[in-house]
Each structure stands twice: as structure tokens, then as C-alpha cells.
Write a protein that holds these residues in place. Structure first.
Motif, PDB file in Angstrom:
ATOM      1  N   ALA A  48       0.947  -1.205  -0.003  1.00  0.00           N
ATOM      2  CA  ALA A  48       0.164  -0.214  -0.134  1.00  0.00           C
ATOM      3  C   ALA A  48       0.780   1.423   0.008  1.00  0.00           C
ATOM      4  CB  ALA A  48      -0.834  -0.038   1.117  1.00  0.00           C
ATOM      5  N   HIS A  49       1.809   1.387   0.932  1.00  0.00           N
ATOM      6  CA  HIS A  49       3.089   2.211   0.697  1.00  0.00           C
ATOM      7  C   HIS A  49       3.548   2.344  -0.615  1.00  0.00           C
ATOM      8  CE1 HIS A  49       6.745   4.120   2.706  1.00  0.00           C
ATOM      9  NE2 HIS A  49       6.003   4.995   2.135  1.00  0.00           N
ATOM     10  N   MET A  50       3.906   1.354  -1.337  1.00  0.00           N
ATOM     11  CA  MET A  50       4.426   1.494  -2.514  1.00  0.00           C
ATOM     12  C   MET A  50       3.410   2.012  -3.491  1.00  0.00           C
ATOM     13  SD  MET A  50       6.848  -1.325  -4.597  1.00  0.00           S
ATOM     14  CE  MET A  50       8.357  -0.883  -3.945  1.00  0.00           C
ATOM     15  N   PHE A  51       2.117   1.653  -3.290  1.00  0.00           N
ATOM     16  CA  PHE A  51       1.200   2.223  -4.008  1.00  0.00           C
ATOM     17  C   PHE A  51       1.400   3.886  -4.209  1.00  0.00           C
ATOM     18  CE2 PHE A  51      -3.310   4.106  -4.717  1.00  0.00           C
ATOM     19  CZ  PHE A  51      -3.383   3.560  -6.008  1.00  0.00           C
ATOM     20  N   THR A  52       1.613   4.444  -3.052  1.00  0.00           N
ATOM     21  CA  THR A  52       1.643   5.974  -3.057  1.00  0.00           C
ATOM     22  C   THR A  52       2.788   6.347  -4.018  1.00  0.00           C
ATOM     23  OG1 THR A  52       3.374   6.224  -1.026  1.00  0.00           O
ATOM     24  CG2 THR A  52       1.031   5.967  -0.724  1.00  0.00           C
ATOM     25  N   PHE A  95      -6.106   6.747   2.131  1.00  0.00           N
ATOM     26  CA  PHE A  95      -6.676   6.716   3.590  1.00  0.00           C
ATOM     27  C   PHE A  95      -7.452   5.505   4.035  1.00  0.00           C
ATOM     28  CE2 PHE A  95      -6.319  11.728   4.169  1.00  0.00           C
ATOM     29  CZ  PHE A  95      -6.050  11.421   5.446  1.00  0.00           C
ATOM     30  N   GLY A  96      -8.205   5.001   2.818  1.00  0.00           N
ATOM     31  CA  GLY A  96      -9.019   3.904   3.088  1.00  0.00           C
ATOM     32  C   GLY A  96      -8.286   2.499   3.121  1.00  0.00           C
ATOM     33  N   VAL A  97      -7.206   2.531   2.213  1.00  0.00           N
ATOM     34  CA  VAL A  97      -6.248   1.549   2.451  1.00  0.00           C
ATOM     35  C   VAL A  97      -5.519   1.311   3.789  1.00  0.00           C
ATOM     36  CG1 VAL A  97      -4.031   0.731   1.462  1.00  0.00           C
ATOM     37  CG2 VAL A  97      -6.020   1.476  -0.068  1.00  0.00           C
ATOM     38  N   ALA A  98      -5.059   2.503   4.318  1.00  0.00           N
ATOM     39  CA  ALA A  98      -4.347   2.732   5.340  1.00  0.00           C
ATOM     40  C   ALA A  98      -5.423   2.342   6.992  1.00  0.00           C
ATOM     41  CB  ALA A  98      -3.734   4.114   5.762  1.00  0.00           C
ATOM     42  N   LEU A  99      -6.458   2.680   6.544  1.00  0.00           N
ATOM     43  CA  LEU A  99      -7.325   2.392   7.742  1.00  0.00           C
ATOM     44  C   LEU A  99      -7.755   0.782   7.769  1.00  0.00           C
ATOM     45  CD1 LEU A  99      -9.711   5.455   7.554  1.00  0.00           C
ATOM     46  CD2 LEU A  99      -8.069   5.048   9.474  1.00  0.00           C
ATOM     47  N   PRO A 194       0.190  10.332   7.713  1.00  0.00           N
ATOM     48  CA  PRO A 194       0.612  11.678   7.843  1.00  0.00           C
ATOM     49  C   PRO A 194       0.731  12.330   6.526  1.00  0.00           C
ATOM     50  CG  PRO A 194       1.688  10.448   9.381  1.00  0.00           C
ATOM     51  CD  PRO A 194       1.162   9.503   8.707  1.00  0.00           C
ATOM     52  N   ARG A 195       1.527  11.509   5.593  1.00  0.00           N
ATOM     53  CA  ARG A 195       2.023  11.827   4.331  1.00  0.00           C
ATOM     54  C   ARG A 195       0.529  12.112   3.214  1.00  0.00           C
ATOM     55  NH1 ARG A 195       4.804   7.203   2.210  1.00  0.00           N
ATOM     56  NH2 ARG A 195       5.240   8.681   0.305  1.00  0.00           N
ATOM     57  N   THR A 196      -0.133  10.976   3.750  1.00  0.00           N
ATOM     58  CA  THR A 196      -1.223  11.360   2.915  1.00  0.00           C
ATOM     59  C   THR A 196      -2.177  12.278   3.370  1.00  0.00           C
ATOM     60  OG1 THR A 196      -1.659   8.647   2.991  1.00  0.00           O
ATOM     61  CG2 THR A 196      -3.531   9.900   2.345  1.00  0.00           C
ATOM     62  N   TRP A 197      -2.290  12.771   4.346  1.00  0.00           N
ATOM     63  CA  TRP A 197      -3.116  13.866   4.896  1.00  0.00           C
ATOM     64  C   TRP A 197      -2.404  15.046   4.424  1.00  0.00           C
ATOM     65  CZ3 TRP A 197      -6.935  16.200   5.942  1.00  0.00           C
ATOM     66  CH2 TRP A 197      -6.990  17.381   6.866  1.00  0.00           C
ATOM     67  N   ILE A 198      -1.141  15.182   4.231  1.00  0.00           N
ATOM     68  CA  ILE A 198      -0.301  16.520   3.851  1.00  0.00           C
ATOM     69  C   ILE A 198      -0.622  16.349   2.222  1.00  0.00           C
ATOM     70  CG2 ILE A 198       1.948  17.287   3.144  1.00  0.00           C
ATOM     71  CD1 ILE A 198       2.929  16.211   5.860  1.00  0.00           C
ATOM     72  N   LEU A 199      -0.574  15.267   1.478  1.00  0.00           N
ATOM     73  CA  LEU A 199      -0.938  15.308   0.031  1.00  0.00           C
ATOM     74  C   LEU A 199      -2.310  15.806   0.039  1.00  0.00           C
ATOM     75  CD1 LEU A 199      -0.516  14.528  -2.586  1.00  0.00           C
ATOM     76  CD2 LEU A 199      -1.087  12.277  -2.211  1.00  0.00           C
ATOM     77  N   LEU A 200      -3.554  15.252   0.768  1.00  0.00           N
ATOM     78  CA  LEU A 200      -4.789  15.555   0.522  1.00  0.00           C
ATOM     79  C   LEU A 200      -5.025  17.132   0.982  1.00  0.00           C
ATOM     80  CD1 LEU A 200      -7.696  14.979   0.008  1.00  0.00           C
ATOM     81  CD2 LEU A 200      -7.877  14.421   2.354  1.00  0.00           C
ATOM     82  N   LYS A 201      -4.373  17.727   2.153  1.00  0.00           N
ATOM     83  CA  LYS A 201      -4.390  19.166   2.319  1.00  0.00           C
ATOM     84  C   LYS A 201      -4.023  20.021   1.286  1.00  0.00           C
ATOM     85  CE  LYS A 201      -3.045  22.165   6.137  1.00  0.00           C
ATOM     86  NZ  LYS A 201      -2.057  22.263   7.216  1.00  0.00           N
TER      87      LYS A 201
END
Length: 312
Positions: A48-52, A95-99, A194-201
Motif C-alpha cells: 500500500a505504501h508502494m502504491f503511493t 486513507f481507506g487502504v491505511a485504515l 501523515p503523508r497522505t493527509w499532507i497530500l490531501l491538504k
């Protein structure tokens, strides 16, 4: 010669991104299948991380491709926003994948599964090699392109995830502690969030036409006021079409004794480009603030026959 130099960098960056994308996306599938076969949640989490990283590489490559398309009568600003829409979609999906990974890790901590640590170790080591190769391919263009630099940092961070899985596999092989797999998965999930939140923000800020994060609008106003002949500034707007492409519109009240076209406008554009990298600029110069001018027009209109008395 300058145009040819830029084109050479763009072509080289595109080629590097394509190689890195091919390597990363191929290993993403290998790691996902391997995680399912070895029952390793850490491998699935790292996938999932590599998906980013895969998404970041794809977005960077798409940005180069789409940027080549000329503006038309329908898309007068071009197609730069595609990058931001893709990034926002990527963030929501992650977000969905991480949760899900955090929830699955909790379930496995309650009932640990037998982990095939050898397969887990082999796949994670292969992933480490893929990340090292991708970093090598991207290193040549990271100093010339923000897109490539962002992709380089994404791959670098994924390398840390692969190291985490390797350490977890070694611990499981030595101790037999199956819960370590879930613990590593949680750590990777917490690293991604956190990286995902920064990207979304950042994506939402651009979509809402907010001020770019690296620009302080108060300093922009101070800079404009420092130009000789500028008396005041209003209706100042700074936004970005996409990352790295800021735009500005502003109304300037100038001194009547200073010629705006020859003195104020060239200097303001020069300073905005030098200090903030803003080159897409629209400046309207006025002798009196447009709001006062509009108010005066309303008073005159109200004094016309059939419109009642003039305002005091």
C-alpha cells in the motif's frame, strides 16, 4: 539554446520516470501477491505504501505529458489541474487502504496467523533492490524538476518501508513472534497516514484556489507597496493552477504623477518573479480605489430623474 536545454531535461525526466514507474508498479504486484501467499500483513501494508510511490510517479509522468497539450478555447488555462485532481483521488484512496490495514492488524493481534518469514524476507529484499535502482534512475533529474524530486523522495521513503519489513522478517524467523508482522504493518500504516493527509491538504488548498503554501500574502502586499508610485493595494488574490504555477491578480492605486505603464507595472512584475516566482500576473492600476469610484457612480445614478434623491 535555452529552449533546447529545457527540452532535453524534460525528455530525460520523462524517460527516468517511465523506468521508475515500470519497476515500482511491477514490484507492487509482486509484493501484494507475496503478502497474500505468505500471510504477511507487513508486506501488504508496504505494498500500500508502494502504491503511493506508483501513484506519485504516474502523476509526475502524466503532468509532463498533459503539460504538452496546448490551451484551447475550452481549456484556456490548459490541463494543469489534472495533476491535482489525481493527487486528491490518490489521497482519499490511501486513507481507506491505511485504515483497513490498521483494522486488519488489530484483528491479527487478537488471533495471530503463522507467517512465512522466509518468503517475506526474500520479497522485501527484492523490494529494497527495486527502490535503490529507482532512486538511481531518478537522481539525475531531481535537481532540475520538482516533479522528479517529489517522486525521488517518495521512492526514498518507500525504501524505509522495505527495510522495516526486512527487520520484521528477521525477528520473526529468529523468535517466532508472529505479532511482529502486525506491528510492522501498523508502523507502515502510521507512516503513510501523515503523508497522505499532507497530500490531501495541499491538493484541496489548490482546488479551493487558496494561497500557495510557500507564499505569504502579507509579504506579497508589502512588496507591491514598496514599488515607487504605489499608494495602496486591494483585491489581491494569489492562487495556483497546479503545484509550482502560482498566479496573481491585484488592483493598485497609483500616484497620478507616476506613469503606471512604464514605471510601476514592469517593476512590480520583476519583483514578483524574483521574490515569489509568480510570472502569471494581472495588475489593474487606478487613480482612486475602484470601490470609491463605484460608490460615486451609484450616487450620481440615484440623483438622476426617477431615481430619487442623491445620497449625502
Amino acid at each position: 539554446m535555452g529552449a533546447g536545454h529545457d527540452h532535453s531535461h524534460a525528455t530525460g525526466n520523462e524517460r527516468a520516470l517511465m523506468v521508475a514507474l515500470a519497476l515500482t508498479s511491477t514490484f507492487l504486484l509482486v509484493e501484494l501477491v507475496g503478502g497474500i501467499l505468505t500471510k504477511s500483513l507487513a508486506l501488504i501494508s508496504d505494498a500500500a505504501h508502494m502504491f503511493t510511490d506508483t501513484a506519485a510517479l504516474a502523476i509526475a509522468l502524466a503532468a509532463i505529458q498533459i503539460a504538452k497539450r496546448p490551451v484551447d478555447k475550452t481549456r484556456t488555462f490548459g490541463y494543469y489541474r489534472f495533476e491535482i485532481l489525481a493527487a486528491a483521488f490518490n489521497a482519499l484512496l490511501l486513507f481507506g487502504v491505511a485504515l483497513y490495514i490498521l483494522y486488519e492488524a488489530y484483528q491479527r493481534l487478537q488471533s495471530p496467523l503463522e507467517i512465512q518469514s522466509t518468503g517475506m524476507l526474500v520479497i522485501a529484499t527484492f523490494g529494497l533492490v527495486v527502490n535503490l535502482v529507482s532512486m538511481r534512475v531518478l537522481s539525475g533529474g531531481k535537481e532540475h524538476s520538482l516533479n522528479v524530486k517529489g517522486a525521488y523522495l517518495e521512492v526514498w521513503s518507500d525504501l524505509l518501508g522495505s527495510l522495516g519489513v526486512i527487520v520484521g522478517a528477521v525477528i520473526i524467523r529468529i523468535t517466532g513472534w508472529a505479532w511482529v508482522d502486525s506491528a510492522v504493518a501498523v508502523l507502515i500504516g502510521l507512516w503513510v497516514l501523515p503523508r497522505t493527509w499532507i497530500l490531501l491538504k495541499s491538493s484541496l488548498n489548490i482546488l479551493l484556489e487558496g494561497v500557495p503554501e510557500d507564499i505569504e500574502i502579507d509579504k506579497v502586499e508589502e512588496l507591491l507597496l514598496s514599488v515607487n508610485g504605489v499608494k495602496s493595494v486591494h483585491d489581491l488574490h494569489v492562487w495556483a493552477l497546479t503545484s509550482g504555477k502560482p498566479s496573481l491578480t491585484v488592483h493598485i492605486v497609483n500616484d497620478a504623477e507616476v506613469e503606471a505603464e512604464r514605471a510601476i507595472l514592469p517593476r512590480a512584475r520583476e519583483l514578483l518573479a524574483q521574490e515569489f516566482g509568480i510570472t502569471h500576473v494581472t495588475i489593474q492600476c487606478e487613480l482612486i480605489p475602484c470601490r470609491q469610484s463605484e460608490a460615486a457612480e451609484h450616487r450620481v445614478c440615484d440623483a438622476c430623474p426617477g431615481k430619487g434623491k442623491a445620497r449625502p
